[in-house]
Design a protein around this motif. Structure first.
Motif, mmCIF file in Angstrom:
data_model
loop_
_atom_site.group_PDB
_atom_site.id
_atom_site.type_symbol
_atom_site.label_atom_id
_atom_site.label_comp_id
_atom_site.label_asym_id
_atom_site.label_seq_id
_atom_site.Cartn_x
_atom_site.Cartn_y
_atom_site.Cartn_z
ATOM 1 N N GLU A 41 11.854 -7.773 2.938
ATOM 2 C CA GLU A 41 10.325 -8.163 3.610
ATOM 3 C C GLU A 41 9.403 -7.432 2.536
ATOM 4 O O GLU A 41 8.197 -8.020 2.538
ATOM 5 C CB GLU A 41 10.380 -7.918 4.882
ATOM 6 C CG GLU A 41 11.232 -8.896 5.970
ATOM 7 C CD GLU A 41 12.728 -8.300 5.922
ATOM 8 O OE1 GLU A 41 13.670 -8.734 6.473
ATOM 9 O OE2 GLU A 41 13.127 -7.222 5.178
ATOM 10 N N GLY A 44 8.314 -9.258 -0.597
ATOM 11 C CA GLY A 44 7.923 -10.512 -0.993
ATOM 12 C C GLY A 44 8.985 -11.477 -1.109
ATOM 13 O O GLY A 44 8.717 -12.626 -2.017
ATOM 14 N N ASP A 89 2.117 -9.200 -3.863
ATOM 15 C CA ASP A 89 1.544 -8.542 -3.112
ATOM 16 C C ASP A 89 2.038 -8.497 -1.610
ATOM 17 O O ASP A 89 2.964 -9.244 -1.160
ATOM 18 C CB ASP A 89 0.057 -8.980 -3.378
ATOM 19 C CG ASP A 89 -0.211 -10.419 -2.618
ATOM 20 O OD1 ASP A 89 0.514 -10.856 -1.753
ATOM 21 O OD2 ASP A 89 -1.141 -11.306 -3.056
ATOM 22 N N THR A 90 1.280 -7.822 -0.773
ATOM 23 C CA THR A 90 1.878 -7.740 0.686
ATOM 24 C C THR A 90 1.626 -9.187 1.149
ATOM 25 O O THR A 90 2.444 -9.178 2.447
ATOM 26 C CB THR A 90 0.894 -6.776 1.348
ATOM 27 O OG1 THR A 90 -0.438 -6.936 1.239
ATOM 28 C CG2 THR A 90 1.188 -5.370 0.560
ATOM 29 N N ASP A 91 0.993 -9.988 0.902
ATOM 30 C CA ASP A 91 0.895 -11.265 1.489
ATOM 31 C C ASP A 91 2.121 -12.243 1.286
ATOM 32 O O ASP A 91 2.132 -13.457 1.397
ATOM 33 C CB ASP A 91 -0.541 -11.825 1.332
ATOM 34 C CG ASP A 91 -1.491 -11.102 2.148
ATOM 35 O OD1 ASP A 91 -1.500 -10.629 3.059
ATOM 36 O OD2 ASP A 91 -2.799 -11.121 1.452
ATOM 37 N N GLY A 92 2.680 -11.797 0.328
ATOM 38 C CA GLY A 92 3.937 -12.646 -0.500
ATOM 39 C C GLY A 92 3.118 -13.560 -1.546
ATOM 40 O O GLY A 92 4.156 -14.647 -1.790
ATOM 41 N N MET A 93 2.207 -13.227 -2.209
ATOM 42 C CA MET A 93 1.940 -14.055 -3.151
ATOM 43 C C MET A 93 1.871 -13.445 -4.514
ATOM 44 O O MET A 93 1.866 -12.104 -4.569
ATOM 45 C CB MET A 93 0.449 -14.419 -2.633
ATOM 46 C CG MET A 93 0.151 -15.352 -1.635
ATOM 47 S SD MET A 93 -1.330 -16.029 -1.474
ATOM 48 C CE MET A 93 -1.469 -17.151 -2.506
ATOM 49 N N THR A 135 -7.363 -24.039 -1.699
ATOM 50 C CA THR A 135 -6.334 -23.072 -2.230
ATOM 51 C C THR A 135 -6.860 -22.385 -3.439
ATOM 52 O O THR A 135 -7.320 -23.009 -4.421
ATOM 53 C CB THR A 135 -4.968 -23.610 -2.037
ATOM 54 O OG1 THR A 135 -4.871 -24.580 -3.132
ATOM 55 C CG2 THR A 135 -4.691 -24.262 -0.960
ATOM 56 N N LYS A 139 -2.771 -18.356 -7.672
ATOM 57 C CA LYS A 139 -2.062 -17.736 -7.041
ATOM 58 C C LYS A 139 -0.699 -18.548 -6.365
ATOM 59 O O LYS A 139 -1.020 -19.676 -6.036
ATOM 60 C CB LYS A 139 -2.424 -16.704 -5.924
ATOM 61 C CG LYS A 139 -3.288 -15.645 -6.622
ATOM 62 C CD LYS A 139 -3.503 -14.689 -5.420
ATOM 63 C CE LYS A 139 -4.264 -13.585 -6.004
ATOM 64 N NZ LYS A 139 -4.608 -12.537 -4.821
ATOM 65 N N TYR A 141 2.766 -18.797 -3.547
ATOM 66 C CA TYR A 141 3.451 -18.023 -2.589
ATOM 67 C C TYR A 141 5.146 -17.876 -3.071
ATOM 68 O O TYR A 141 5.422 -18.958 -3.670
ATOM 69 C CB TYR A 141 3.719 -18.813 -1.085
ATOM 70 C CG TYR A 141 2.436 -18.315 -0.392
ATOM 71 C CD1 TYR A 141 2.399 -17.114 0.385
ATOM 72 C CD2 TYR A 141 1.538 -19.409 -0.111
ATOM 73 C CE1 TYR A 141 1.195 -17.072 1.210
ATOM 74 C CE2 TYR A 141 0.369 -19.370 0.622
ATOM 75 C CZ TYR A 141 0.416 -18.087 1.441
ATOM 76 O OH TYR A 141 -0.934 -17.860 2.122
#
Length: 218
Positions: A41, A44, A89-93, A135, A139, A141
Motif C-alpha cells: 500500500e 502504490g 506518489d502517495t496518491d498512487g499516481m 483530468t 499522470k 493511476y
C-alpha cells in the motif's frame, strides 16, 4: 511466483536478493523487487512479485546446497538489469511516459507501474483513446487507465489485475481465454501467468479485440 501485499521479513540474501528462509531450510521466499521490503500500500502497487521455492520431503545430504544453486542460476533470468521502476506518489499516481508494450507478451513479467505505462501507451497511441476531460493527462493511476472517445467524460476504463486461483475464463476474446460481464470483459493475457486485463466499457469486447493483440505483440 506469487503476489503478496505484505512486506517480506528479511532473514538472508541469495544472489544479492532479499530472502526469507524457513528454519528447516526446506522453503525459501525471495523478493524480486526492492519494494517487497515495504507494504504494498505504501508504494502504490497492488502486490509484490515473490518467488517461492521449496521441497515437500525431507532434504537429503546436500539438499540445501542444491536449493541454493537452483536459486543462484534462476534469479539472474528473473531479475535482469532493467530500467528503474517509475516513481509512484502517495496518491498512487505517476508521470505518464510513452512506453511501448514489451515484445511477445512480456508485459506480464513487469512491475505493475511499468505495466500501467505500457497499457496507457497502447490505449493512447495505438487505439487513439485520450484521457477524460478535466483530468491531468501528464499522470496516470498505477494499475489502470481511464479514457474517453468523446473528448468529455470517461467512457472506458482498463486495468491490470491478477486472477484468483479458482477464477475461470469460459469465453474467448482476441484469441485468448476471457470472461464476459455486464459492460466488461476480463482477458487472460498469457497461459503461464495470472495477469489479466479488464476492460469496462459499453463496447468492451470490440475494444479488447483491438487492445489485447497490441499488448501481446509489442
Amino acid at each position: 511466483m506469487r503476489p503478496d501485499r505484505k512486506a517480506l521479513v528479511l532473514t538472508t540474501t541469495i544472489n544479492g536478493r532479499p530472502a526469507l528462509r524457513t528454519p528447516d531450510g526446506r522453503s525459501v521466499v525471495l523478493a524480486l523487487t526492492d519494494e517487497a521490503l515495504t507494504p504494498a500500500e505504501s508504494v502504490g502497487a497492488r502486490s509484490h512479485s515473490l518467488l517461492s521455492i521449496g521441497v515437500t520431503k525431507p532434504l537429503r545430504s546436500g539438499g540445501e546446497e542444491m536449493l541454493a544453486r537452483v536459486l543462484d542460476e534462476l534469479l539472474p533470468a528473473l531479475v535482469p538489469d532493467t530500467e528503474p521502476v517509475p516513481a509512484v506518489d502517495t496518491d498512487g499516481m505517476m508521470p505518464y511516459v510513452s512506453t511501448p508494450p514489451a515484445p511477445r507478451g512480456g508485459i506480464v513479467d513487469l512491475p505493475i507501474p511499468t505495466q500501467t505505462l505500457q497499457l496507457c501507451t497502447a490505449m493512447r497511441e495505438n487505439l487513439g483513446l485520450q484521457p477524460p476531460r478535466y483530468t491531468d493527462s501528464t499522470k496516470v493511476y498505477v494499475g489502470s487507465c481511464q479514457a474517453t472517445r468523446t473528448g468529455g467524460r470517461e467512457d472506458a476504463s482498463v486495468g491490470i489485475h491478477y486472477r484468483f486461483e479458482t477464477e475461470t475464463f469460459p469465453d474467448t476474446v482476441a484469441g485468448r481465454p476471457a470472461k464476459l460481464g455486464k459492460d466488461s470483459v476480463t482477458v487472460l493475457l498469457r497461459d503461464d501467468a495470472w495477469c489479466t486485463v479488464k476492460i469496462k466499457a459499453a463496447d468492451a469486447v470490440p475494444l479488447a479485440e483491438r487492445l489485447v493483440p497490441v499488448l501481446l505483440g509489442g
